[in-house]
Design a protein around this motif. Structure first.
Motif, PDB file in Angstrom:
ATOM      1  N   LEU A   1       7.175   4.156   1.664  1.00 42.95           N
ATOM      2  CA  LEU A   1       7.506   3.959   3.077  1.00 42.95           C
ATOM      3  C   LEU A   1       8.179   2.620   3.354  1.00 42.95           C
ATOM      4  O   LEU A   1       9.006   2.512   4.248  1.00 42.95           O
ATOM      5  CB  LEU A   1       6.244   4.044   3.935  1.00 42.95           C
ATOM      6  CG  LEU A   1       5.629   5.414   4.131  1.00 42.95           C
ATOM      7  CD1 LEU A   1       4.344   5.314   4.929  1.00 42.95           C
ATOM      8  CD2 LEU A   1       6.613   6.337   4.835  1.00 42.95           C
TER       9      LEU A   1
ATOM     10  N   ARG B   1       1.743  -1.550  -9.509  1.00 44.42           N
ATOM     11  CA  ARG B   1       2.696  -1.818  -8.429  1.00 44.42           C
ATOM     12  C   ARG B   1       3.705  -2.886  -8.850  1.00 44.42           C
ATOM     13  O   ARG B   1       4.875  -2.799  -8.539  1.00 44.42           O
ATOM     14  CB  ARG B   1       1.939  -2.256  -7.183  1.00 44.42           C
ATOM     15  CG  ARG B   1       2.714  -2.211  -5.900  1.00 44.42           C
ATOM     16  CD  ARG B   1       3.300  -0.842  -5.592  1.00 44.42           C
ATOM     17  NE  ARG B   1       2.362   0.214  -5.743  1.00 44.42           N
ATOM     18  CZ  ARG B   1       1.940   1.035  -4.805  1.00 44.42           C
ATOM     19  NH1 ARG B   1       2.407   0.925  -3.593  1.00 44.42           N
ATOM     20  NH2 ARG B   1       1.069   1.983  -5.043  1.00 44.42           N
TER      21      ARG B   1
ATOM     22  N   ASP C   1       0.819  -1.210   0.000  1.00 49.89           N
ATOM     23  CA  ASP C   1       0.000   0.000   0.000  1.00 49.89           C
ATOM     24  C   ASP C   1       0.853   1.261   0.000  1.00 49.89           C
ATOM     25  O   ASP C   1       0.415   2.314  -0.432  1.00 49.89           O
ATOM     26  CB  ASP C   1      -0.972   0.008   1.186  1.00 49.89           C
ATOM     27  CG  ASP C   1      -0.276   0.001   2.530  1.00 49.89           C
ATOM     28  OD1 ASP C   1       0.839  -0.539   2.626  1.00 49.89           O
ATOM     29  OD2 ASP C   1      -0.859   0.533   3.493  1.00 49.89           O
ATOM     30  N   SER C   2       2.104   1.156   0.477  1.00 50.03           N
ATOM     31  CA  SER C   2       2.991   2.314   0.469  1.00 50.03           C
ATOM     32  C   SER C   2       4.404   1.879   0.117  1.00 50.03           C
ATOM     33  O   SER C   2       5.229   1.613   0.999  1.00 50.03           O
ATOM     34  CB  SER C   2       2.974   3.029   1.820  1.00 50.03           C
ATOM     35  OG  SER C   2       3.832   4.148   1.761  1.00 50.03           O
TER      36      SER C   2
END
Length: 129
Positions: A79, A120, A75-76
Motif C-alpha cells: 500500500l 522487509r 506494515d504494508s
C-alpha cells in the motif's frame, strides 16, 4: 504518551513540509512507538524529537522524521511502496542509510514489532535498486 498498541513510550515529532505528502493521515505531528514501531497521530511535541529512544542508529532532524514515517508505514509495503521509496530517498539525500537503520532495528532487542524487519529489509533492498 504511550503507544495504544503496546503501552511503550512514544517519540513525538513534527512532520516536516518535505514529508507531509507521504503521511497517511493529515497530521502536523505524529509519534513513533519505541517498541513496536507503530505510527500514531500525536499532539505537537514540546521539544526536539528524541529518536535515539527508538535506536541510536536513527537519524536526527527532518531525516529522522522521514525515517520514522517510513518505518511506521512498513506494515504494508504494497500500500505504501511509493511513499516509503520517497521517504527513504529523502533520508538518503540527507546523508543517512535507511536500509542500515532498518537492519539495526531488526537486530535491536528492544524492538518488538509484528513485522519481520529482516524480510522487509530484503524487500526494501530490491525495491530501492
Amino acid at each position: 504518551m504511550t503507544c495504544p498498541e503496546c503501552a511503550a513510550p512514544l517519540v513525538a515529532f513534527t512532520v516536516p513540509d518535505d514529508v507531509a505528502a507521504h503521511v497517511p493521515e493529515e497530521s502536523a505531528s505524529l509519534a513513533l512507538c519505541s517498541r513496536c514501531l507503530a505510527l500514531v497521530a500525536s499532539p505537537p511535541p514540546t521539544g526536539a524529537p528524541e529518536f535515539d529512544r527508538v535506536s541510536e542508529a536513527f537519524p536526527e532532524g527532518d531525516a529522522g522524521a522521514a525515517m520514522a514515517v517510513g518505518v511506521g508505514l512498513l506494515d504494508s509495503l504494497a500500500l505504501h511502496r511509493t511513499d516509503i521509496e520517497a521517504l527513504f530517498s529523502f533520508v538518503e539525500a540527507n546523508g543517512y542509510d535507511p536500509l542500515l537503520v532498518v537492519d539495526r532495528l531488526a537486530r535491536q532487542g528492544s524492538i518488538q514489532t509484528p513485522i519481520d524487519l529482516d524480510r522487509r529489509r530484503h524487500q526494501l533492498e530490491q525495491l530501492m535498486e
